[in-house]
Design a protein around this motif. Structure first.
Motif, PDB file in Angstrom:
ATOM      1  N   ASP A 161       6.294 -29.106  20.769  1.00 38.58           N
ATOM      2  CA  ASP A 161       5.669 -30.350  20.344  1.00 38.58           C
ATOM      3  C   ASP A 161       5.413 -30.272  18.840  1.00 38.58           C
ATOM      4  OD1 ASP A 161       4.002 -32.496  19.797  1.00 38.58           O
ATOM      5  OD2 ASP A 161       2.513 -32.015  21.335  1.00 38.58           O
ATOM      6  N   LYS A 162       6.203 -31.012  18.071  1.00 38.75           N
ATOM      7  CA  LYS A 162       6.096 -30.933  16.608  1.00 38.75           C
ATOM      8  C   LYS A 162       4.708 -31.306  16.107  1.00 38.75           C
ATOM      9  CE  LYS A 162      10.981 -31.884  15.554  1.00 38.75           C
ATOM     10  NZ  LYS A 162      11.917 -32.842  14.901  1.00 38.75           N
ATOM     11  N   ALA A 163       4.108 -32.323  16.693  1.00 41.70           N
ATOM     12  CA  ALA A 163       2.801 -32.791  16.234  1.00 41.70           C
ATOM     13  C   ALA A 163       1.730 -31.717  16.412  1.00 41.70           C
ATOM     14  CB  ALA A 163       2.405 -34.055  16.991  1.00 41.70           C
ATOM     15  N   TYR A 164       1.776 -30.994  17.510  1.00 43.72           N
ATOM     16  CA  TYR A 164       0.793 -29.943  17.757  1.00 43.72           C
ATOM     17  C   TYR A 164       0.858 -28.867  16.677  1.00 43.72           C
ATOM     18  CZ  TYR A 164      -1.589 -25.946  19.816  1.00 43.72           C
ATOM     19  OH  TYR A 164      -2.424 -24.864  20.014  1.00 43.72           O
ATOM     20  N   PHE A 165       2.063 -28.387  16.406  1.00 44.65           N
ATOM     21  CA  PHE A 165       2.198 -27.285  15.460  1.00 44.65           C
ATOM     22  C   PHE A 165       1.913 -27.731  14.035  1.00 44.65           C
ATOM     23  CE2 PHE A 165       4.389 -25.694  19.180  1.00 44.65           C
ATOM     24  CZ  PHE A 165       3.871 -24.408  19.245  1.00 44.65           C
ATOM     25  N   SER A 166       2.208 -28.988  13.730  1.00 49.51           N
ATOM     26  CA  SER A 166       1.865 -29.525  12.414  1.00 49.51           C
ATOM     27  C   SER A 166       0.347 -29.628  12.265  1.00 49.51           C
ATOM     28  CB  SER A 166       2.513 -30.899  12.228  1.00 49.51           C
ATOM     29  OG  SER A 166       2.120 -31.468  11.001  1.00 49.51           O
ATOM     30  N   LYS A 167      -0.307 -30.133  13.287  1.00 46.96           N
ATOM     31  CA  LYS A 167      -1.760 -30.296  13.265  1.00 46.96           C
ATOM     32  C   LYS A 167      -2.474 -28.959  13.119  1.00 46.96           C
ATOM     33  CE  LYS A 167      -5.605 -31.990  16.095  1.00 46.96           C
ATOM     34  NZ  LYS A 167      -5.995 -32.644  17.383  1.00 46.96           N
ATOM     35  N   HIS A 168      -1.959 -27.932  13.788  1.00 46.24           N
ATOM     36  CA  HIS A 168      -2.605 -26.619  13.756  1.00 46.24           C
ATOM     37  C   HIS A 168      -2.057 -25.708  12.662  1.00 46.24           C
ATOM     38  CE1 HIS A 168      -3.747 -28.085  17.752  1.00 46.24           C
ATOM     39  NE2 HIS A 168      -4.742 -27.227  17.694  1.00 46.24           N
ATOM     40  N   LYS A 169      -1.171 -26.274  11.819  1.00 50.70           N
ATOM     41  CA  LYS A 169      -0.588 -25.510  10.704  1.00 50.70           C
ATOM     42  C   LYS A 169      -0.046 -24.161  11.177  1.00 50.70           C
ATOM     43  CE  LYS A 169      -3.339 -27.655   7.052  1.00 50.70           C
ATOM     44  NZ  LYS A 169      -3.776 -28.785   7.899  1.00 50.70           N
ATOM     45  N   LEU A 170       0.697 -24.232  12.279  1.00 57.04           N
ATOM     46  CA  LEU A 170       1.289 -23.053  12.900  1.00 57.04           C
ATOM     47  C   LEU A 170       2.787 -23.256  13.036  1.00 57.04           C
ATOM     48  CD1 LEU A 170       0.921 -20.337  14.501  1.00 57.04           C
ATOM     49  CD2 LEU A 170       0.590 -21.755  16.557  1.00 57.04           C
ATOM     50  N   ALA A 171       3.559 -22.288  12.610  1.00 57.08           N
ATOM     51  CA  ALA A 171       5.010 -22.391  12.747  1.00 57.08           C
ATOM     52  C   ALA A 171       5.373 -22.303  14.231  1.00 57.08           C
ATOM     53  CB  ALA A 171       5.706 -21.274  11.978  1.00 57.08           C
ATOM     54  N   PRO A 172       6.257 -23.170  14.720  1.00 57.45           N
ATOM     55  CA  PRO A 172       6.656 -23.083  16.124  1.00 57.45           C
ATOM     56  C   PRO A 172       7.430 -21.793  16.374  1.00 57.45           C
ATOM     57  CG  PRO A 172       8.039 -24.652  14.962  1.00 57.45           C
ATOM     58  CD  PRO A 172       6.941 -24.281  14.024  1.00 57.45           C
ATOM     59  N   PRO A 173       7.424 -21.283  17.585  1.00 55.29           N
ATOM     60  CA  PRO A 173       8.172 -20.056  17.888  1.00 55.29           C
ATOM     61  C   PRO A 173       9.667 -20.295  17.731  1.00 55.29           C
ATOM     62  CG  PRO A 173       7.475 -21.120  19.909  1.00 55.29           C
ATOM     63  CD  PRO A 173       6.805 -21.859  18.792  1.00 55.29           C
ATOM     64  N   ALA A 174      10.369 -19.242  17.360  1.00 62.44           N
ATOM     65  CA  ALA A 174      11.815 -19.358  17.158  1.00 62.44           C
ATOM     66  C   ALA A 174      12.602 -18.456  18.089  1.00 62.44           C
ATOM     67  CB  ALA A 174      12.170 -19.027  15.710  1.00 62.44           C
ATOM     68  N   SER A 175      11.928 -17.541  18.782  1.00 62.96           N
ATOM     69  CA  SER A 175      12.636 -16.544  19.580  1.00 62.96           C
ATOM     70  C   SER A 175      11.825 -16.139  20.803  1.00 62.96           C
ATOM     71  CB  SER A 175      12.911 -15.301  18.734  1.00 62.96           C
ATOM     72  OG  SER A 175      11.679 -14.671  18.388  1.00 62.96           O
ATOM     73  N   PHE A 176      12.461 -15.390  21.693  1.00 65.28           N
ATOM     74  CA  PHE A 176      11.750 -14.830  22.835  1.00 65.28           C
ATOM     75  C   PHE A 176      10.612 -13.929  22.361  1.00 65.28           C
ATOM     76  CE2 PHE A 176      15.906 -15.528  25.081  1.00 65.28           C
ATOM     77  CZ  PHE A 176      15.428 -16.339  26.096  1.00 65.28           C
ATOM     78  N   ASP A 177      10.874 -13.137  21.333  1.00 69.66           N
ATOM     79  CA  ASP A 177       9.851 -12.230  20.814  1.00 69.66           C
ATOM     80  C   ASP A 177       8.601 -12.984  20.368  1.00 69.66           C
ATOM     81  OD1 ASP A 177      11.481 -10.076  21.283  1.00 69.66           O
ATOM     82  OD2 ASP A 177      12.094  -9.795  19.199  1.00 69.66           O
ATOM     83  N   ASP A 178       8.793 -14.139  19.761  1.00 68.92           N
ATOM     84  CA  ASP A 178       7.652 -14.911  19.266  1.00 68.92           C
ATOM     85  C   ASP A 178       6.724 -15.339  20.399  1.00 68.92           C
ATOM     86  OD1 ASP A 178       8.484 -14.714  16.651  1.00 68.92           O
ATOM     87  OD2 ASP A 178       9.363 -16.722  16.564  1.00 68.92           O
ATOM     88  N   LEU A 179       7.282 -15.628  21.549  1.00 67.24           N
ATOM     89  CA  LEU A 179       6.493 -16.194  22.651  1.00 67.24           C
ATOM     90  C   LEU A 179       5.411 -15.252  23.171  1.00 67.24           C
ATOM     91  CD1 LEU A 179       9.356 -17.892  24.696  1.00 67.24           C
ATOM     92  CD2 LEU A 179       7.709 -19.013  23.183  1.00 67.24           C
ATOM     93  N   ILE A 180       5.537 -13.963  22.906  1.00 65.16           N
ATOM     94  CA  ILE A 180       4.526 -13.013  23.392  1.00 65.16           C
ATOM     95  C   ILE A 180       3.519 -12.654  22.302  1.00 65.16           C
ATOM     96  CG2 ILE A 180       6.020 -12.064  25.190  1.00 65.16           C
ATOM     97  CD1 ILE A 180       6.642  -9.717  23.358  1.00 65.16           C
ATOM     98  N   LYS A 181       3.605 -13.319  21.154  1.00 65.06           N
ATOM     99  CA  LYS A 181       2.657 -13.074  20.073  1.00 65.06           C
ATOM    100  C   LYS A 181       1.333 -13.788  20.355  1.00 65.06           C
ATOM    101  CE  LYS A 181       6.181 -12.436  16.489  1.00 65.06           C
ATOM    102  NZ  LYS A 181       6.777 -12.954  15.229  1.00 65.06           N
ATOM    103  N   PRO A 182       0.210 -13.218  19.931  1.00 70.39           N
ATOM    104  CA  PRO A 182      -1.112 -13.814  20.172  1.00 70.39           C
ATOM    105  C   PRO A 182      -1.236 -15.265  19.690  1.00 70.39           C
ATOM    106  CG  PRO A 182      -1.344 -11.570  19.358  1.00 70.39           C
ATOM    107  CD  PRO A 182       0.111 -11.909  19.238  1.00 70.39           C
ATOM    108  N   ALA A 183      -0.503 -15.623  18.640  1.00 66.58           N
ATOM    109  CA  ALA A 183      -0.604 -16.978  18.089  1.00 66.58           C
ATOM    110  C   ALA A 183      -0.179 -18.034  19.094  1.00 66.58           C
ATOM    111  CB  ALA A 183       0.255 -17.090  16.825  1.00 66.58           C
ATOM    112  N   TYR A 184       0.614 -17.644  20.088  1.00 65.17           N
ATOM    113  CA  TYR A 184       1.141 -18.608  21.061  1.00 65.17           C
ATOM    114  C   TYR A 184       0.545 -18.418  22.458  1.00 65.17           C
ATOM    115  CZ  TYR A 184       4.356 -18.907  17.178  1.00 65.17           C
ATOM    116  OH  TYR A 184       4.869 -19.052  15.910  1.00 65.17           O
TER     117      TYR A 184
END
Length: 357
Positions: free
Chosen positions: A142-165
């Motif tokens: 959801d582009k609006a969510y990540f823009s609102k929270h000033k958080l880069a969207p995940p780009a990989s499987f590895d990103d999905l297990i990071k605390p930020a997500y």
């Protein structure tokens, strides 16, 4: 925009009965002027395109939609000695080996097969199936969510297990959903036989939510979809398709200049669908003509905006909305059908114990 996304995988062969709509209706099955296509419920084609084929070929096409893809494949296998139709469309690479091993199809090299992009061609020595379409199962955001929270969207499987997500992702049950299974296979391809369970332990610890099917995940839980906005959904990440963002644009009124959702390109698994001439088909001549049609330019050009999949014919036209808002992944995860066949059931069983219990 349901496509085949609510597909129940039906892990054990024989778990379905022969009671689906049309299974007892043999009208036209032996009629040389009628050719019957058996498919999953997501089959769609423009009326004018189908009528053009009927006019030119002289065959009347009867379509039998036999439930979700997994159910349809299993039923076709169970009825292979007395098939419900002549051509089956909709077996994908996650279930293909089951169909081939059970002798579901007879050999036929469809006219125009030489125009199919090389990467999709398989079974070249026997030509039991013809590739028809492809699609990428990927995490959408959801582009609006990540823009609102000033958080880069995940780009990989590895990103999905990071605390930020943490607590942001919703996915489908791998035992009851085609995209859910595809996402599991994507992690198996990415991390290997020994690595994917540990990845899912981390994903579970990071708050992944699992629901039964795509409709619930995408339209009820995902905050970026039109349905999710109405439902006040709170998950900005969902397992869906690379073609979902274009659909959000095409069906919006008014149409936005950019898609409200995006795709995490490093989370994609390539799904390919095939069609074949059924063994013991009553109208083999008509079935061959229908297969020629499915790989022909008119159908391949028409298919994307009806079933939201990509054509496999190299000369087919890809809709502008797909190119702009939902391009295919450049380097998707893939697994050989034989590898899937050898491991699918055990992987799903292990996944169920690991994630749902």
């Amino acid at each position: 925009m349901t496509k085949r996304t609510t597909t129940a995988v039906v892990i054990g062969l024989g778990l379905v009965t022969l009671s689906a709509c049309g299974s007892s209706d043999s009208a036209g099955a032996g009629d040389s002027k009628t050719v019957t296509l058996v498919s999953h419920d997501s089959w769609a084609v423009s009326k004018s395109v189908l009528e053009d084929f009927e006019k030119q070929s002289g065959y009347k096409v009867r379509v039998l939609k036999d439930g979700d893809a997994g159910q349809a494949v299993n039923k076709a296998i169970l009825t292979k000695d007395n098939p419900q139709g002549d051509v089956f469309f909709g077996v994908d690479n996650t279930l293909l080996s089951r169909a081939l091993d059970n002798g579901l199809f007879q050999s036929y090299e469809a006219k125009g097969s030489d125009q199919i992009v090389q990467q999709y061609r398989i079974d070249q020595d026997r030509h039991r199936v013809t590739p028809i379409d492809s699609g990428d199962i990927c995490v959408n955001y959801d582009k609006a969510y990540f823009s609102k929270h000033k958080l880069a969207p995940p780009a990989s499987f590895d990103d999905l297990i990071k605390p930020a997500y943490k607590n942001l992702l919703v996915t489908e049950n791998a035992a009851t959903s085609s995209p859910g299974l595809g996402f599991l296979l994507g992690t198996a391809a990415r991390y290997g036989d020994d690595g994917w369970p540990d990845y899912w332990k981390k994903l579970k610890a990071n708050g992944v939510k699992v629901v039964d099917g795509w409709e619930q995940a995408y339209n009820d839980e995902f905050s970026g979809s039109a349905g999710g906005k109405k439902a006040k959904a709170d998950r900005p990440l969902v397992v869906s398709y690379a073609s979902s963002p274009p659909a959000e644009v095409i069906y919006a009124d008014p149409k936005p200049k950019s898609a409200p959702t995006g795709v995490a390109s490093g989370t994609c698994f390539r799904q390919v669908e095939y069609a074949g001439l059924l063994s013991n088909a009553k109208n083999t001549k008509g079935g061959k003509a229908l297969l020629d049609f499915l790989i022909g330019v008119k159908f391949q050009n028409d298919m994307p905006l009806n079933m939201f999949v990509y054509p496999v014919r190299g000369t087919a036209q890809v809709p502008e909305e797909f190119v702009k808002f939902g391009p295919q992944a450049k380097d998707p995860e893939t697994l050989a059908p034989a590898k899937i066949a050898d491991n699918r059931d055990q992987w799903v069983k292990s996944w169920t114990s690991l994630v749902l219990k």
